[in-house]
Design an enzyme around this catalytic site. Structure first.
Site, short mmCIF file in Angstrom:
data_model
loop_
_atom_site.label_atom_id
_atom_site.label_comp_id
_atom_site.label_asym_id
_atom_site.label_seq_id
_atom_site.Cartn_x
_atom_site.Cartn_y
_atom_site.Cartn_z
N GLU A 1 -9.21 -16.79 27.71
CA GLU A 1 -8.53 -18.06 27.48
C GLU A 1 -7.69 -18.54 28.66
OE1 GLU A 1 -8.70 -20.13 25.10
OE2 GLU A 1 -9.29 -19.18 23.24
N SER B 1 11.04 16.75 -26.08
CA SER B 1 11.78 17.99 -25.80
C SER B 1 12.28 18.08 -24.36
CB SER B 1 10.88 19.19 -26.08
OG SER B 1 10.51 19.25 -27.44
#
Length: 687
Positions: A84, A344
């Protein structure tokens, strides 16, 4: 050359110089573009090492994840600039060579033909979008690019490009694209992946791999050809990269610790970054475990898991449901913070308080026979009775009647208050007070609070707050909140090591307890080793009954599998003090057999005496020792007497007065027992 031509050339040069100077002045005064949507970032939730757990879309609906240059594969930047803007690091934001070329082409063709845009100009356009293709737009972009580089420099321009580059739909930035298309962070990209991320932003909607994989591949291959021609990669590398398939669908973004991440995102606000104490790999492993086991348990059932480093209180994994997106299992509800009946699972704390208060010892014999406590007549889960057993055996086997008898002796209200003070509040219907049914799950508690209590056992009887936000972790030097004394905690841990393991699992390595609530609505398993506590819940989120849902069969296998998936092996518990392992023969006579409340042992020839009490030191006293022993005195009761400090019996001393050599400053619990089995205690501070 004639004088006329020389004059014309000179005038043209002067005109060009004047025009160039005017252009430079104009561009130099151009304002930098405003941040715009670049400031609208996705909210990120990371694990303790900074790895992404879950991102959230930005306020405008885009996936725009901040990422620094150091967090992107260097090859991507190399390919980007080579393709680019090969002079990116040399120009001030505008490339004069490219600009002249673009201007000549525009003059020849009467409009913009080729770009000439630098990366900086592209970023300026992304900050202030303008879709026109005119020289005026290019002029504005050039001015904005120069101003932008003056303001943020090259690094800032790259950060903005990495954040804003369009990848189709609501994907913006290289990090969001890498996660969506490759399922990974952009720190490590293949040549083909880096080339694809370079190609897409040029025409993001037509090159989206999830819409047109063929077009994406053609664009990627053109980038590879250009890179090979420029020498950025070899021809062989380009050929190999072309063979790599292009993804044809978007992947889901990470969604680990979804419930905790939502809370963290609300805490930091839009665009913020939160860090949790969670370990990402462990979180993922336990989420997979919960999902798989919930499916095997049946439709509508869910699983929740909490894993904690009990040394620091850091929550290393928090699985709130079997599948966050499964509406049939109410996956959006966080079951780690839902109040459920523990069955329990509270029994170990009953025994801890009984051991601490001198009500019983691990070797104390206790009856598991049909019993009635007023109108309450509990029965064992298996509907059978085991006769005379030790307290340690009764806990390991999770027998109901001994647990209720010990809670009756300790006191349900006192028991509930102790758990609340230690960070494990129990939930009762409005207006109700704790009763003996608490021993068997007649109360509510959250999974995270149960994990807090078990962490207290693992820490020697002191709890610290659990935290998933690193800022909330307790001070390592904090003494914690008192749950029980260290001797009682060690005795309970030794008993829980003997709990029968699930099928195909090795016993004696984890101290663990299971629980099953009334009507088979909730199955629990909580265990710990020398490093971690893991708490597991399984059941229907709507609280409906599930036939056969039992803690030992449904939750315990998940618990053992969770420890296996931690991958560090089981850490041994610290050795228990000798006083926690006293044999039956070494117990004082009143502790050899448990005496239910209101049933004193018969003592021949003894008249009724005044209630037993610790006369000195009184409860809550502060005693300063200047060397020597502390004098202990009893009032009332029936001789002979037996003295204990922090659950440890003192040398045989039958009189009302005894002496104890304190090891140093701190808290101590003094207990005296008489011939009838009655006991009295006081807590004192030694200074």
């Amino acid at each position: 050359m004639s004088r006329l031509l020389i004059r014309i050339a000179g005038c043209a040069a002067v005109a060009a110089l004047v025009a160039g100077s005017a252009a430079a002045i104009s561009l130099a005064s151009y304002p930098a573009p405003e941040p715009g949507r670049a400031s609208l970032l996705s909210t990120l939730v990371n694990d303790r090492d900074g790895r992404l757990l879950r991102p959230f879309a930005a306020a405008d609906g885009a996936w725009r994840l901040a990422v620094a240059r150091s967090e992107v594969d260097p090859r991507f930047l190399k390919f980007l600039t080579a393709y680019e803007d090969k002079r990116f690091f040399a120009h001030p934001g505008v490339d004069p060579v490219a600009a002249v070329r673009a201007a000549l082409q525009a003059a020849r063709h009467g409009g913009v033909v080729s770009g000439g845009s630098t990366l900086t100009m592209q970023v300026a356009r992304l900050l202030n979008p303008d879709r026109s293709r005119t020289l005026t737009r290019k002029w504005r972009e050039a001015g904005a690019a120069l101003a932008l580089e003056r303001r943020v420099g090259k690094e800032g321009v790259l950060d903005l490009y990495f954040r804003l580059a369009p990848y189709g739909g609501n994907l913006e930035g290289v990090r969001a694209a890498s996660l969506a298309f490759f399922g990974k962070e952009p720190a490590r990209l293949s040549i083909a992946e880096a080339a694809l991320l370079v190609a897409i932003p040029q025409s993001p909607e037509t090159r989206r791999p999830d819409r047109d994989a063929a077009a994406a591949k053609r664009a990627r291959d053109r980038v590879l050809d250009r890179l090979a021609a420029a020498g950025a990669i070899t021809t062989a590398e380009a050929t190999y990269a072309r063979d790599e398939p292009v993804p044809d669908a978007r992947r889901d973004f990470p969604n680990l610790a979804a419930h905790a991440a939502e809370a963290a995102a609300r805490r930091v606000g839009a665009g913020g970054v939160a860090r949790l104490t969670v370990r990402r790999d462990l979180q993922r492993a336990l989420e997979e475990l919960a999902r798989d086991r919930a499916r095997s348990l049946g439709p509508g059932l869910s699983v929740a898991i909490v894993a904690v480093d009990h040394r620091t209180g850091a929550i290393e994994a928090s699985v709130g449901s079997a599948d966050y997106f499964d509406a049939t299992r109410a996956g959006a509800l966080d079951q780690t913070r839902a109040i459920r009946s523990p069955g329990s699972a509270l029994k170990p704390f009953i025994y801890a308080l009984a051991f601490e208060n001198g009500v019983a010892a691990p070797a104390t014999l206790i009856e598991d026979r049909p019993s009635r406590f007023g109108d309450y007549a509990p029965r064992n889960f298996d509907e059978g009775f085991h006769g005379t057993v030790s307290a340690s055996q009764a806990l390991a086997l999770s027998l109901n009647i001994p647990a209720v008898a010990l809670l009756d002796a300790v006191g349900p209200a006192r028991f509930s208050a102790r758990l609340r003070a230690a960070g494990g509040p129990l939930a009762l219907p409005a207006g109700e007070t704790p009763g003996l049914a608490v021993a068997l799950g007649g109360v509510g508690i959250r999974l995270v609070d149960l994990a807090t209590l078990y962490a207290g056992l693992a820490r020697g009887g002191a709890t610290i707050p659990l935290a998933i936000d690193p800022a909330d972790l307790a001070d390592p030097a904090s003494p914690g909140r008192r749950l029980c004394d260290p001797v009682a905690a060690a005795a309970v841990a030794q008993a829980l090591l003997k709990s029968p393991p699930p099928e195909a699992a090795l016993g004696g390595r984890l101290a663990f307890k299971t629980g099953t609530s009334y009507g088979y609505r909730d199955a629990w398993a909580v265990g710990f080793d020398g490093r971690r506590v893991v708490a597991v819940w399984a059941g229907r989120p709507d609280g409906a009954s599930s036939a056969g849902l039992v803690g030992r069969d449904a939750a315990a296998p998940i618990l053992f599998d969770a420890f296996a998936r931690i991958g560090e092996g089981v850490a041994p518990l610290p050795p228990a003090p000798q006083s926690a392992l006293l044999a039956f023969a070494d117990l004082p006579e009143p502790l050899k057999r448990f005496r239910p409340a209101g049933a004193p042992l018969p003592v021949a020839g003894v008249r009724e005496a005044a209630p037993l009490a610790v006369a000195f030191p009184p409860d809550g006293a502060r005693v300063e020792l200047a060397g020597g022993d502390l004098s202990l005195k009893a009032a009332g009761g029936v001789a002979p007497f037996r003295w204990l400090v922090d659950g440890r019996p003192l040398p045989p001393e039958r009189r009302r007065e005894a002496f104890w050599s304190a090891p140093g400053p701190g808290f101590a619990r003094v207990t005296v027992m008489d011939a009838t089995g009655a006991s009295a205690s006081s807590s004192v501070r030694i200074e």
